[in-house]
Motif scaffolding. Structure first.
Motif, PDB file in Angstrom:
ATOM      1  N   THR A 192       8.891  57.522  40.766  1.00 38.05           N
ATOM      2  CA  THR A 192       8.740  59.052  40.841  1.00 38.05           C
ATOM      3  C   THR A 192       7.380  59.471  40.734  1.00 38.05           C
ATOM      4  OG1 THR A 192       9.357  58.829  38.457  1.00 38.05           O
ATOM      5  CG2 THR A 192      11.240  59.291  40.027  1.00 38.05           C
ATOM      6  N   GLY A 193       6.568  58.945  40.079  1.00 40.03           N
ATOM      7  CA  GLY A 193       5.131  59.201  40.097  1.00 40.03           C
ATOM      8  C   GLY A 193       5.047  60.619  39.453  1.00 40.03           C
ATOM      9  N   ASP A 194       4.258  61.504  39.915  1.00 35.26           N
ATOM     10  CA  ASP A 194       4.024  62.834  39.179  1.00 35.26           C
ATOM     11  C   ASP A 194       5.290  63.822  39.092  1.00 35.26           C
ATOM     12  OD1 ASP A 194       4.099  63.578  41.805  1.00 35.26           O
ATOM     13  OD2 ASP A 194       2.624  64.596  41.799  1.00 35.26           O
ATOM     14  N   ARG A 195       6.332  63.307  39.520  1.00 31.78           N
ATOM     15  CA  ARG A 195       7.465  64.113  39.473  1.00 31.78           C
ATOM     16  C   ARG A 195       8.400  63.819  38.053  1.00 31.78           C
ATOM     17  NH1 ARG A 195       8.455  67.317  43.795  1.00 31.78           N
ATOM     18  NH2 ARG A 195       7.181  66.872  45.717  1.00 31.78           N
ATOM     19  N   ARG A 196       7.819  63.126  37.314  1.00 32.75           N
ATOM     20  CA  ARG A 196       8.393  62.720  35.971  1.00 32.75           C
ATOM     21  C   ARG A 196       9.244  63.634  35.220  1.00 32.75           C
ATOM     22  NH1 ARG A 196       6.580  62.283  30.683  1.00 32.75           N
ATOM     23  NH2 ARG A 196       7.364  60.653  29.413  1.00 32.75           N
ATOM     24  N   HIS A 197       9.008  64.914  35.126  1.00 24.19           N
ATOM     25  CA  HIS A 197       9.712  65.936  34.474  1.00 24.19           C
ATOM     26  C   HIS A 197      10.910  66.199  35.384  1.00 24.19           C
ATOM     27  CE1 HIS A 197       7.393  67.946  37.761  1.00 24.19           C
ATOM     28  NE2 HIS A 197       8.275  69.207  37.530  1.00 24.19           N
ATOM     29  N   LEU A 198      11.162  65.944  36.542  1.00 21.28           N
ATOM     30  CA  LEU A 198      12.410  66.092  37.428  1.00 21.28           C
ATOM     31  C   LEU A 198      13.158  65.070  37.113  1.00 21.28           C
ATOM     32  CD1 LEU A 198      10.964  67.559  40.866  1.00 21.28           C
ATOM     33  CD2 LEU A 198      11.857  68.857  38.746  1.00 21.28           C
ATOM     34  N   VAL A 199      12.537  63.834  37.048  1.00 20.68           N
ATOM     35  CA  VAL A 199      13.201  62.661  36.679  1.00 20.68           C
ATOM     36  C   VAL A 199      13.937  62.590  35.403  1.00 20.68           C
ATOM     37  CG1 VAL A 199      13.135  60.129  36.340  1.00 20.68           C
ATOM     38  CG2 VAL A 199      11.971  61.320  38.091  1.00 20.68           C
ATOM     39  N   LEU A 200      13.078  63.135  34.295  1.00 19.14           N
ATOM     40  CA  LEU A 200      13.744  63.066  32.922  1.00 19.14           C
ATOM     41  C   LEU A 200      15.035  64.224  32.751  1.00 19.14           C
ATOM     42  CD1 LEU A 200      10.323  62.937  30.897  1.00 19.14           C
ATOM     43  CD2 LEU A 200      12.441  61.243  31.256  1.00 19.14           C
ATOM     44  N   GLY A 201      14.713  65.285  33.577  1.00 20.53           N
ATOM     45  CA  GLY A 201      15.614  66.167  33.516  1.00 20.53           C
ATOM     46  C   GLY A 201      17.076  65.755  34.213  1.00 20.53           C
ATOM     47  N   PHE A 202      16.768  64.961  35.352  1.00 14.83           N
ATOM     48  CA  PHE A 202      17.930  64.492  35.962  1.00 14.83           C
ATOM     49  C   PHE A 202      18.746  63.247  35.164  1.00 14.83           C
ATOM     50  CE2 PHE A 202      20.067  61.452  39.478  1.00 14.83           C
ATOM     51  CZ  PHE A 202      20.787  62.514  39.930  1.00 14.83           C
ATOM     52  N   ALA A 203      17.839  62.398  34.405  1.00 20.58           N
ATOM     53  CA  ALA A 203      18.379  61.427  33.693  1.00 20.58           C
ATOM     54  C   ALA A 203      19.183  62.117  32.432  1.00 20.58           C
ATOM     55  CB  ALA A 203      17.112  60.696  33.241  1.00 20.58           C
ATOM     56  N   ALA A 204      18.756  63.211  31.942  1.00 21.13           N
ATOM     57  CA  ALA A 204      19.489  63.822  30.916  1.00 21.13           C
ATOM     58  C   ALA A 204      20.674  64.396  31.284  1.00 21.13           C
ATOM     59  CB  ALA A 204      18.711  64.944  30.223  1.00 21.13           C
ATOM     60  N   PRO A 207       7.752  73.913  31.467  1.00 22.04           N
ATOM     61  CA  PRO A 207       9.274  74.429  31.629  1.00 22.04           C
ATOM     62  C   PRO A 207       9.333  74.894  32.935  1.00 22.04           C
ATOM     63  CG  PRO A 207       8.200  75.102  29.742  1.00 22.04           C
ATOM     64  CD  PRO A 207       7.227  74.571  30.286  1.00 22.04           C
ATOM     65  N   SER A 208      10.328  74.631  33.682  1.00 22.21           N
ATOM     66  CA  SER A 208      10.631  75.025  35.125  1.00 22.21           C
ATOM     67  C   SER A 208      11.995  75.011  35.667  1.00 22.21           C
ATOM     68  CB  SER A 208       9.679  74.006  36.080  1.00 22.21           C
ATOM     69  OG  SER A 208      10.396  72.788  36.290  1.00 22.21           O
ATOM     70  N   ARG A 209      12.241  75.772  36.295  1.00 22.99           N
ATOM     71  CA  ARG A 209      13.728  76.165  36.963  1.00 22.99           C
ATOM     72  C   ARG A 209      14.131  74.898  37.698  1.00 22.99           C
ATOM     73  NH1 ARG A 209      14.746  81.484  39.957  1.00 22.99           N
ATOM     74  NH2 ARG A 209      13.860  82.118  37.931  1.00 22.99           N
ATOM     75  N   SER A 210      13.275  74.242  38.111  1.00 19.64           N
ATOM     76  CA  SER A 210      13.225  72.905  38.991  1.00 19.64           C
ATOM     77  C   SER A 210      13.886  71.862  38.203  1.00 19.64           C
ATOM     78  CB  SER A 210      12.373  72.461  39.919  1.00 19.64           C
ATOM     79  OG  SER A 210      11.271  72.324  39.076  1.00 19.64           O
ATOM     80  N   THR A 211      13.327  71.810  36.846  1.00 17.80           N
ATOM     81  CA  THR A 211      13.683  70.675  35.905  1.00 17.80           C
ATOM     82  C   THR A 211      15.217  70.901  35.467  1.00 17.80           C
ATOM     83  OG1 THR A 211      11.456  70.430  35.115  1.00 17.80           O
ATOM     84  CG2 THR A 211      13.299  69.402  33.747  1.00 17.80           C
ATOM     85  N   LEU A 212      15.330  72.221  35.079  1.00 18.61           N
ATOM     86  CA  LEU A 212      16.900  72.676  34.705  1.00 18.61           C
ATOM     87  C   LEU A 212      17.774  72.330  35.895  1.00 18.61           C
ATOM     88  CD1 LEU A 212      18.834  74.101  32.921  1.00 18.61           C
ATOM     89  CD2 LEU A 212      18.162  76.250  33.779  1.00 18.61           C
ATOM     90  N   LEU A 213      17.251  72.493  37.041  1.00 20.23           N
ATOM     91  CA  LEU A 213      18.500  72.297  38.200  1.00 20.23           C
ATOM     92  C   LEU A 213      18.736  70.988  38.425  1.00 20.23           C
ATOM     93  CD1 LEU A 213      17.077  74.812  40.915  1.00 20.23           C
ATOM     94  CD2 LEU A 213      19.180  75.025  39.590  1.00 20.23           C
ATOM     95  N   CYS A 214      17.648  70.208  38.099  1.00 24.12           N
ATOM     96  CA  CYS A 214      17.851  68.833  38.395  1.00 24.12           C
ATOM     97  C   CYS A 214      18.763  67.933  37.111  1.00 24.12           C
ATOM     98  CB  CYS A 214      16.548  68.003  37.856  1.00 24.12           C
ATOM     99  SG  CYS A 214      15.406  68.019  39.557  1.00 24.12           S
ATOM    100  N   THR A 215      18.619  68.886  35.978  1.00 27.20           N
ATOM    101  CA  THR A 215      19.667  68.339  34.776  1.00 27.20           C
ATOM    102  C   THR A 215      21.221  68.647  35.254  1.00 27.20           C
ATOM    103  OG1 THR A 215      17.930  68.850  33.326  1.00 27.20           O
ATOM    104  CG2 THR A 215      20.296  68.941  32.247  1.00 27.20           C
ATOM    105  N   VAL A 216      21.477  69.918  35.579  1.00 26.07           N
ATOM    106  CA  VAL A 216      22.569  70.408  36.154  1.00 26.07           C
ATOM    107  C   VAL A 216      23.202  69.644  37.255  1.00 26.07           C
ATOM    108  CG1 VAL A 216      23.939  72.333  37.425  1.00 26.07           C
ATOM    109  CG2 VAL A 216      22.266  72.879  35.469  1.00 26.07           C
ATOM    110  N   ALA A 217      22.232  68.993  38.403  1.00 25.72           N
ATOM    111  CA  ALA A 217      22.489  68.292  39.503  1.00 25.72           C
ATOM    112  C   ALA A 217      22.980  66.918  38.775  1.00 25.72           C
ATOM    113  CB  ALA A 217      21.399  68.102  40.389  1.00 25.72           C
TER     114      ALA A 217
END
Length: 254
Positions: free
Chosen positions: A24-36, A231-241
């Motif tokens: 995932t590289g620099d998209r780590r925050h999105l990965v963590l959001g999705f993992a949660a 903090p970003s909307r994309s991270t939140l969306l990854c969590t919901v996803a």
């Protein structure tokens, strides 16, 4: 033997999940959001309902599985606080003698928590193997349904095992070793059921405890870490996803 072959499919899905997390590289925050989100979905839609089904007995008006859920949550909370207090004293000493030198995330000092969490996921994967084996003992139709659910969510298990291990400062080699152990676990669990099965009640209590453990990691550690850089909307969306993905997987399997 069908159960062991299906568990081999779970083995491959676990590895795939881990390698996706690794790339995932620099998209780590999105990965963590999705993992949660995946972890929350696993707890709410899979682990807790199964725990309540298998350990429905009550203690003072509360289902035993939910009591174990609270115990699991509090156990990891106490462990984390104890580590944080210990490291807080170390940090005060280091700052006094060497100045401010904490360039790394505080998670790097919590490698043991990451290992414990990953090992708990490995234990859960062993139980997945037990579930496959027991389901096929109950009948081929039941076995197939359970197998689909397990194989699908072992992708999430592999993803989470690698992510959690690395999040807490463990090196890549250790994370890959735990990923391999997590991948082998369902095969081992299914093979063991060829000899005997676990009492349903004990399995339910374990699942309740593990649910509390996972929920704590998702809400107290992983989500704050996901939002801390930016903090970003994309991270939140990854969590919901992530939650939605597990809902779909478990819904189709059932």
């Amino acid at each position: 033997m069908t159960a062991v072959l299906v568990a081999a499919g779970a083995f491959l899905m676990t590895l795939i999940g881990g390698f996706v997390a690794q790339r995932t590289g620099d998209r780590r925050h999105l990965v963590l959001g999705f993992a949660a989100g995946l972890m929350l979905g696993v707890v709410a839609f899979d682990l807790l309902p199964e725990a309540l089904h298998q350990a429905p007995g009550e203690v003072h008006g509360v289902p035993q599985a939910l009591l174990m859920f609270a115990v699991g949550f509090l156990t990891i909370h106490v462990v984390e606080r104890a580590v944080a207090i210990h490291r807080g004293h170390e940090g005060e000493y280091a700052e006094h003698t060497h100045g401010h030198q904490h360039g790394h995330s505080h998670r790097s000092g919590h490698q043991g928590v990451g290992l414990t969490a990953a090992l708990a996921l490995v234990g859960h994967s062993v139980m997945d193997g037990f579930a496959i084996g027991a389901a096929f003992q109950a009948g081929s139709t039941v076995g197939t349904v359970v197998a689909i659910a397990v194989v699908a969510h072992d992708f999430a298990d592999g993803f989470n095992t690698y992510t959690i291990t690395r999040l807490y400062g463990n090196n890549r080699r250790r994370a890959l070793t735990l990923l391999a152990a997590d991948a082998l676990a369902p095969v081992s669990g299914a093979a063991i059921t060829l000899a005997f099965t676990i009492p349903e009640h004990l399995l339910g209590l374990y699942l309740g405890f593990f649910s509390g453990f996972l929920l704590y990691l998702a809400t107290s550690d992983i989500l704050p870490e996901a939002h801390s850089p930016h903090p970003s909307r994309s991270t939140l969306l990854c969590t919901v996803a992530g939650v939605g993905f597990m809902w779909l997987v478990i819904g189709f399997a059932n």
